[in-house]
Write a protein that holds these residues in place. Sequence first.
Motif, PDB file in Angstrom:
ATOM      1  N   PHE A 121      14.349  37.339  38.654  1.00 16.08           N
ATOM      2  CA  PHE A 121      15.276  37.985  37.730  1.00 16.08           C
ATOM      3  C   PHE A 121      16.461  38.628  38.455  1.00 16.08           C
ATOM      4  O   PHE A 121      17.394  39.099  37.791  1.00 16.08           O
ATOM      5  CB  PHE A 121      14.548  39.040  36.895  1.00 16.08           C
ATOM      6  N   GLY A 122      16.448  38.644  39.772  1.00 16.84           N
ATOM      7  CA  GLY A 122      17.556  39.248  40.507  1.00 16.84           C
ATOM      8  C   GLY A 122      18.628  38.275  40.954  1.00 16.84           C
ATOM      9  O   GLY A 122      19.765  38.674  41.191  1.00 16.84           O
ATOM     10  N   TRP A 123      18.307  36.963  41.046  1.00 15.34           N
ATOM     11  CA  TRP A 123      19.273  36.024  41.607  1.00 15.34           C
ATOM     12  C   TRP A 123      20.487  35.762  40.710  1.00 15.34           C
ATOM     13  O   TRP A 123      21.575  35.479  41.239  1.00 15.34           O
ATOM     14  CB  TRP A 123      18.595  34.689  41.932  1.00 15.34           C
ATOM     15  N   PRO A 124      20.409  35.841  39.364  1.00 18.48           N
ATOM     16  CA  PRO A 124      21.610  35.530  38.575  1.00 18.48           C
ATOM     17  C   PRO A 124      22.797  36.443  38.866  1.00 18.48           C
ATOM     18  O   PRO A 124      23.946  35.994  38.893  1.00 18.48           O
ATOM     19  CB  PRO A 124      21.130  35.700  37.126  1.00 18.48           C
ATOM     20  N   TYR A 125      22.551  37.736  39.091  1.00 21.04           N
ATOM     21  CA  TYR A 125      23.645  38.650  39.393  1.00 21.04           C
ATOM     22  C   TYR A 125      24.350  38.233  40.686  1.00 21.04           C
ATOM     23  O   TYR A 125      25.579  38.235  40.782  1.00 21.04           O
ATOM     24  CB  TYR A 125      23.118  40.079  39.519  1.00 21.04           C
ATOM     25  N   PHE A 126      23.528  37.890  41.672  1.00 22.90           N
ATOM     26  CA  PHE A 126      24.109  37.497  42.945  1.00 22.90           C
ATOM     27  C   PHE A 126      24.794  36.147  42.854  1.00 22.90           C
ATOM     28  O   PHE A 126      25.834  35.918  43.495  1.00 22.90           O
ATOM     29  CB  PHE A 126      23.017  37.463  44.011  1.00 22.90           C
ATOM     30  N   ALA A 127      24.252  35.219  42.073  1.00 27.36           N
ATOM     31  CA  ALA A 127      24.883  33.904  41.918  1.00 27.36           C
ATOM     32  C   ALA A 127      26.284  34.043  41.332  1.00 27.36           C
ATOM     33  O   ALA A 127      27.209  33.314  41.725  1.00 27.36           O
ATOM     34  CB  ALA A 127      24.020  33.009  41.028  1.00 27.36           C
ATOM     35  N   ARG A 128      26.455  34.981  40.404  1.00 33.16           N
ATOM     36  CA  ARG A 128      27.770  35.192  39.824  1.00 33.16           C
ATOM     37  C   ARG A 128      28.754  35.721  40.870  1.00 33.16           C
ATOM     38  O   ARG A 128      29.930  35.339  40.891  1.00 33.16           O
ATOM     39  CB  ARG A 128      27.681  36.164  38.653  1.00 33.16           C
ATOM     40  N   ILE A 129      28.295  36.619  41.720  1.00 34.21           N
ATOM     41  CA  ILE A 129      29.165  37.153  42.770  1.00 34.21           C
ATOM     42  C   ILE A 129      29.590  36.052  43.730  1.00 34.21           C
ATOM     43  O   ILE A 129      30.775  35.908  44.069  1.00 34.21           O
ATOM     44  CB  ILE A 129      28.450  38.292  43.521  1.00 34.21           C
ATOM     45  N   ILE A 130      28.622  35.249  44.187  1.00 32.56           N
ATOM     46  CA  ILE A 130      28.929  34.170  45.126  1.00 32.56           C
ATOM     47  C   ILE A 130      29.820  33.120  44.470  1.00 32.56           C
ATOM     48  O   ILE A 130      30.769  32.607  45.092  1.00 32.56           O
ATOM     49  CB  ILE A 130      27.626  33.534  45.640  1.00 32.56           C
ATOM     50  N   ARG A 131      29.560  32.806  43.218  1.00 36.01           N
ATOM     51  CA  ARG A 131      30.392  31.818  42.521  1.00 36.01           C
ATOM     52  C   ARG A 131      31.847  32.280  42.470  1.00 36.01           C
ATOM     53  O   ARG A 131      32.772  31.488  42.689  1.00 36.01           O
ATOM     54  CB  ARG A 131      29.856  31.603  41.101  1.00 36.01           C
ATOM     55  N   GLY A 132      32.060  33.559  42.164  1.00 32.07           N
ATOM     56  CA  GLY A 132      33.423  34.072  42.129  1.00 32.07           C
ATOM     57  C   GLY A 132      34.116  33.985  43.471  1.00 32.07           C
ATOM     58  O   GLY A 132      35.315  33.658  43.553  1.00 32.07           O
ATOM     59  N   GLN A 133      33.368  34.262  44.569  1.00 29.72           N
ATOM     60  CA  GLN A 133      33.955  34.148  45.905  1.00 29.72           C
ATOM     61  C   GLN A 133      34.273  32.698  46.242  1.00 29.72           C
ATOM     62  O   GLN A 133      35.322  32.393  46.823  1.00 29.72           O
ATOM     63  CB  GLN A 133      32.979  34.724  46.938  1.00 29.72           C
ATOM     64  N   VAL A 134      33.379  31.790  45.870  1.00 27.72           N
ATOM     65  CA  VAL A 134      33.568  30.372  46.198  1.00 27.72           C
ATOM     66  C   VAL A 134      34.756  29.798  45.433  1.00 27.72           C
ATOM     67  O   VAL A 134      35.503  28.953  45.959  1.00 27.72           O
ATOM     68  CB  VAL A 134      32.277  29.580  45.895  1.00 27.72           C
ATOM     69  N   LEU A 135      34.969  30.231  44.191  1.00 28.76           N
ATOM     70  CA  LEU A 135      36.091  29.723  43.413  1.00 28.76           C
ATOM     71  C   LEU A 135      37.429  29.992  44.090  1.00 28.76           C
ATOM     72  O   LEU A 135      38.371  29.199  43.969  1.00 28.76           O
ATOM     73  CB  LEU A 135      36.089  30.356  42.015  1.00 28.76           C
ATOM     74  N   SER A 136      37.521  31.096  44.823  1.00 28.44           N
ATOM     75  CA  SER A 136      38.759  31.378  45.554  1.00 28.44           C
ATOM     76  C   SER A 136      38.783  30.708  46.921  1.00 28.44           C
ATOM     77  O   SER A 136      39.843  30.282  47.393  1.00 28.44           O
ATOM     78  CB  SER A 136      38.938  32.893  45.714  1.00 28.44           C
ATOM     79  N   LEU A 137      37.620  30.582  47.546  1.00 27.73           N
ATOM     80  CA  LEU A 137      37.581  29.989  48.880  1.00 27.73           C
ATOM     81  C   LEU A 137      37.774  28.479  48.864  1.00 27.73           C
ATOM     82  O   LEU A 137      38.331  27.914  49.819  1.00 27.73           O
ATOM     83  CB  LEU A 137      36.238  30.315  49.560  1.00 27.73           C
ATOM     84  N   LYS A 138      37.332  27.817  47.814  1.00 28.52           N
ATOM     85  CA  LYS A 138      37.374  26.350  47.834  1.00 28.52           C
ATOM     86  C   LYS A 138      38.787  25.797  47.762  1.00 28.52           C
ATOM     87  O   LYS A 138      38.997  24.604  48.012  1.00 28.52           O
ATOM     88  CB  LYS A 138      36.535  25.790  46.691  1.00 28.52           C
ATOM     89  N   GLU A 139      39.760  26.632  47.421  1.00 28.57           N
ATOM     90  CA  GLU A 139      41.155  26.198  47.400  1.00 28.57           C
ATOM     91  C   GLU A 139      41.864  26.463  48.724  1.00 28.57           C
ATOM     92  O   GLU A 139      43.038  26.119  48.857  1.00 28.57           O
ATOM     93  CB  GLU A 139      41.905  26.915  46.262  1.00 28.57           C
ATOM     94  N   ARG A 140      41.147  27.040  49.676  1.00 27.67           N
ATOM     95  CA  ARG A 140      41.770  27.351  50.968  1.00 27.67           C
ATOM     96  C   ARG A 140      41.968  26.093  51.789  1.00 27.67           C
ATOM     97  O   ARG A 140      41.312  25.075  51.584  1.00 27.67           O
ATOM     98  CB  ARG A 140      40.892  28.349  51.724  1.00 27.67           C
ATOM     99  N   GLU A 141      42.868  26.209  52.799  1.00 27.45           N
ATOM    100  CA  GLU A 141      43.248  25.041  53.584  1.00 27.45           C
ATOM    101  C   GLU A 141      42.092  24.454  54.382  1.00 27.45           C
ATOM    102  O   GLU A 141      41.983  23.233  54.521  1.00 27.45           O
ATOM    103  CB  GLU A 141      44.392  25.410  54.538  1.00 27.45           C
ATOM    104  N   PHE A 142      41.202  25.307  54.903  1.00 28.29           N
ATOM    105  CA  PHE A 142      40.123  24.783  55.747  1.00 28.29           C
ATOM    106  C   PHE A 142      39.132  23.952  54.930  1.00 28.29           C
ATOM    107  O   PHE A 142      38.524  23.019  55.466  1.00 28.29           O
ATOM    108  CB  PHE A 142      39.410  25.924  56.496  1.00 28.29           C
ATOM    109  N   ILE A 143      38.977  24.271  53.627  1.00 32.82           N
ATOM    110  CA  ILE A 143      38.111  23.455  52.783  1.00 32.82           C
ATOM    111  C   ILE A 143      38.781  22.115  52.490  1.00 32.82           C
ATOM    112  O   ILE A 143      38.132  21.049  52.528  1.00 32.82           O
ATOM    113  CB  ILE A 143      37.779  24.189  51.483  1.00 32.82           C
TER     114      ILE A 143
END
Length: 331
Positions: A201-223
Amino acid sequence: MAETGVVEPREAVDARDGAVEIIGRTPWQITRSRLVRDKGTLVALGAAIFFILLALVAPLLTHFGIIDPYGSHTDLLGGLGSLPTGPMGGVSAQHWMGVEPGTGRDILSRVIAGLTVSLVVATLAVLVSVVIGTIIGIVSGTAGGRVDWFFSRVIDFVLSFPQTLMLIALSTIVIDILQAAMGTDRTPASMVFMILVMGFFGWPYFARIIRGQVLSLKEREFIEAAKSLGASPRRIYFKELLPHLWAPILVYTTLIMPQNIATEAALGFLGVGIQAPTPSFGSILNDSVHYATSDPAYFIFPGVTLFLVVLSFNLLGDGLRDALDPKADRQ
């Protein structure tokens, strides 16, 4: 500057061309400098380390007889099953927190042993949440489209279940199943049950945080560069994205730890978690409330210890969040 004997700092004027030398610092160096200036976080860090080390050495202290969480000292009671003799519940040089009413067991020994149980349950539950949440958050944020929609609905579905209610409702059935499958007594089965349910029951909160970070990182040049070179999704997930997510992972871990410790204590208090005579904060507090008026020290000492443990991890999480936030307003 050799004539004056004054040594210029590294960021001062360069002797070759008069230019100002700019010294770069790594993110860890910046974070460390911020933490050093935050005295409250340093105190919380020291307290958290102390509690963790105490929990780690508690089994050794029990093995060598330095603490004895199960031994009875009926000679310190007014009679079998009665209250402790002496001030503050039998506090003495041998029993710093006194002894339990009725049994005469040393409260300090049980609090230290209970700290081990609580931190083991809380830490493993955090680990389950972090692993599941990180993987689903990275995959969901990177893939997008139907995959992102599917995992978002799964997160909403899991969050729709009240954690505490599910822990109470499922405890008897699941613990009996785990006890039969593991072939052990009820205490290990109860610990596994709480770890799995709190972690799930604890992983959904963290998944949302990581998803938000990934949405910004995946547009970076190194990706984009990694994709153009033919990198596999697995490499993008764990070689390119994961190293840039250590800050939210660390902060979330320190923030959810006190929540899990408090949840374990609450479940034990309600009679769902670890049961006596195995020491845990919940089982100790559950028994101590019966003596809240006749022997208040029995309730106060374990309660204050639990408060300090939860407070230290809360303050540590807040301090790390501020230190790792590049947008925070600092002098």
